[in-house]
Design an enzyme around this catalytic site. Structure first.
Site, PDB file in Angstrom:
ATOM      1  N   PHE A 103     -73.697  23.816  18.891  1.00 52.19           N
ATOM      2  CA  PHE A 103     -74.442  22.564  19.205  1.00 52.19           C
ATOM      3  C   PHE A 103     -74.312  22.364  20.677  1.00 52.19           C
ATOM      4  O   PHE A 103     -74.142  21.323  20.910  1.00 52.19           O
ATOM      5  CB  PHE A 103     -74.406  21.234  18.447  1.00 52.19           C
ATOM      6  CG  PHE A 103     -75.671  20.955  17.866  1.00 52.19           C
ATOM      7  CD1 PHE A 103     -76.346  21.550  16.993  1.00 52.19           C
ATOM      8  CD2 PHE A 103     -76.179  19.517  18.378  1.00 52.19           C
ATOM      9  CE1 PHE A 103     -77.438  21.028  16.476  1.00 52.19           C
ATOM     10  CE2 PHE A 103     -77.345  19.104  17.560  1.00 52.19           C
ATOM     11  CZ  PHE A 103     -77.879  19.801  16.828  1.00 52.19           C
ATOM     12  N   SER A 132     -76.209  17.127  10.103  1.00 51.74           N
ATOM     13  CA  SER A 132     -75.079  17.924   9.919  1.00 51.74           C
ATOM     14  C   SER A 132     -74.928  18.396   8.441  1.00 51.74           C
ATOM     15  O   SER A 132     -75.180  17.759   7.512  1.00 51.74           O
ATOM     16  CB  SER A 132     -73.831  17.660  10.310  1.00 51.74           C
ATOM     17  OG  SER A 132     -73.326  16.480   9.352  1.00 51.74           O
ATOM     18  N   CYS A 134     -80.729  22.471  15.934  1.00 50.03           N
ATOM     19  CA  CYS A 134     -80.511  23.038  14.930  1.00 50.03           C
ATOM     20  C   CYS A 134     -81.075  24.723  14.863  1.00 50.03           C
ATOM     21  O   CYS A 134     -80.316  25.477  14.217  1.00 50.03           O
ATOM     22  CB  CYS A 134     -80.979  22.591  13.362  1.00 50.03           C
ATOM     23  SG  CYS A 134     -82.980  22.427  13.065  1.00 50.03           S
ATOM     24  N   GLU A 184     -82.464  19.144   5.677  1.00 47.16           N
ATOM     25  CA  GLU A 184     -82.546  20.067   6.767  1.00 47.16           C
ATOM     26  C   GLU A 184     -81.314  19.690   7.523  1.00 47.16           C
ATOM     27  O   GLU A 184     -81.099  18.919   8.163  1.00 47.16           O
ATOM     28  CB  GLU A 184     -83.789  19.566   7.558  1.00 47.16           C
ATOM     29  CG  GLU A 184     -84.449  20.810   8.373  1.00 47.16           C
ATOM     30  CD  GLU A 184     -83.394  20.971   9.437  1.00 47.16           C
ATOM     31  OE1 GLU A 184     -82.901  21.925   9.663  1.00 47.16           O
ATOM     32  OE2 GLU A 184     -83.731  20.327  10.361  1.00 47.16           O
TER      33      GLU A 184
END
Length: 485
Positions: free
Chosen positions: A382, A231, A286, A252
């Site tokens: 998500f 996150s 993601c 990332e």
């Protein structure tokens, strides 16, 4: 004995050998059924600090090995991922709630990450520089030392091995902290593969655990780099710590990725791409397509096609049924998705499909008639939720796509010449023309802009060599120079 025989690792962590962690042990639970699949050891901060010191010692011997020896370990690891793919996939299906094709993709890419990384030891490790002095001047690459890899639950194997493999190949030791919810398929599987591949003890260590372990593998004095996927909130904290300690951080982070659908597009194909982009692995990626930006000329047809897809896709336990979507990872994520949908409806949006769930099984959802301030549009969800908004002009589409805190992945569907012009105007780490937003290959650099990361990239030989090594300047004279002192 199988590769992942529970007798080897039940109730244990791996810090050079399999042993109990000071954090005790916890159950490994299938999100689809609540079934207890096993028990894994939990580290605490003291385990992490001790592992870091042990890794620094083991790293020196590993880095000193001939390039062909390190390459051979990586090649054997790739072969082992292929040989034991079915067993590892079974854990990914049950522990991460993944459908079988997604689990197969994970083991396939894991093998490729190892094969690609096996080439790194034999790549040029520097260059000869010009010098104004009577000497040879070199820039040479050296391992960072100890690298901490912190991996998430969603694509657990891929998102761990893509840092573990190149870090090891370039001569580093690795501390691996998987998400506690997927510590077998993203931790034990990698640990066991490299044990069987002949990696020396202590060069890779497995530290499942909570936030205290995460903090320790970041601030341990021997750690020189942290590769984190997760996150944006957690990434900011890691980045702050690494900045204070002058450590490298490869972050990332999240994404709220857009797909721009141009006029004249093949709507059936566009809806198929959109369905995959938004609902693959229940939207827990993601790179998930989180915003559909659709030209007004095809908007109604596109929404109808997407709704038809949503209503037709089966949802259930991928370990026992042939389904398109499995469970969300836990009750907290399920509540979060339900709240987003409820808030969207309260703000005036239309739930055109889905929006309901039974336990952790959330129906693929389509939301229309929303504005930019709606949580379903503005936030990374998500979950399997596809918000759709229309546009009139190319300028409006570009502005909508870029009007986001994140910059990870954008897809553009339609005429290639128009899409290429649009691509040049997009602020995103990845742009895919006539593809949806979810795509990853071991040989491709991966990373995002804005709140999706800190500009770092992992993937591909040149990128990985740069990511996991440091540059040292080395000069050589035939004899000691004359100095005025």
């Amino acid at each position: 004995m199988t590769l992942l025989d529970t007798a080897l690792w039940s109730g244990r962590i791996s810090t050079g050998s399999w042993q109990p962690g000071h954090g005790g042990a916890y159950d490994v639970v299938a999100p689809a059924t609540g079934e207890v699949l096993g028990s894994i050891g939990s580290a605490d901060a003291s385990d992490a600090y001790a592992a870091s010191a042990r890794a620094a010692e083991a790293q020196r011997g590993w880095a000193a090995k001939a390039p062909e020896e390190r390459a051979a370990v990586l090649r054997r690891a790739g072969l082992l991922f292929e040989e034991h793919a079915e067993e590892i996939q079974g854990w990914i299906i049950r522990e991460a709630g993944s459908i079988p094709p997604k689990a197969g993709l994970e083991t396939h890419i894991a093998a490729n990450e190892c094969f690609d990384s096996s080439a790194l030891p034999h790549l040029a490790q520097g260059e000869v520089l010009p010098s104004d002095e009577a000497r040879w001047s070199f820039a040479r690459r050296k391992p960072i030392g100890v690298v901490s890899v912190i991996a998430p639950f969603n694509f657990p194997l891929i998102l761990a091995i893509r840092a573990v493999a190149p870090a090891l190949a370039t001569g580093n030791a690795v501390l691996l902290k998987p998400d506690p919810r997927t510590a077998v398929c993203a931790g034990v599987s990698i640990m066991r593969v490299f044990e069987e591949a002949g990696l020396p003890a202590g060069v890779l260590q497995l530290l499942p655990g909570g936030a205290d372990v995460g903090s320790a593998v970041v601030d341990a004095p021997e750690v020189g780099m942290v590769a984190f996927t997760g996150s944006t909130g957690a990434g900011r904290k890691i980045g702050e710590t690494c900045g204070r300690l002058l450590k490298r951080a490869h972050l990332e982070l999240g994404g709220n990725n857009a797909m721009i659908v141009l006029p004249g597009v093949d709507v059936a194909k566009a809806a198929s791409a959109a369905a995959f982009g938004s609902w693959m692995h229940q939207g827990q990626i993601c790179m998930t397509t989180g915003r559909h930006i659709v030209h007004e000329s095809v908007y109604d047809e596109y929404v109808a096609a997407l709704v038809e897809k949503a209503n037709a896709l089966p949802v259930g336990d991928p370990a026992s049924e042939q389904v398109a979507l499995g469970p969300l990872i836990d009750d907290g994520q399920t509540r979060h998705c339900a709240e987003i949908v409820a808030d969207a409806r309260s703000a005036g949006a239309t739930i055109a499909a889905g929006g309901t769930h039974e336990g952790r099984f959330f129906r693929p959802t389509v939301i229309t008639d929303l504005d930019r301030d709606n949580r379903a549009w503005a936030e990374e969800i998500f979950g399997p939720v596809a918000p759709v908004m229309k546009f009139s002009t190319v300028d409006e589409a570009v502005e909508l796509a870029n009007d986001c805190d994140f910059g990870l992945s954008i897809g553009v569907l339609g005429n290639v010449s128009d899409a290429m012009v649009i691509a040049d105007r997009l602020d995103s780490g990845k742009v895919h023309i006539n593809e949806q937003t979810v795509s990853d290959e071991s040989q491709a650099p991966f990373g995002g802009t804005k709140s999706s990361g800190n500009g770092t990239r992992i993937g591909g030989a040149t990128t990985n060599l740069e990511a996991f090594t440091e540059i040292q300047w080395l000069t050589v004279r035939p004899e000691i120079a004359d100095y005025p002192f």
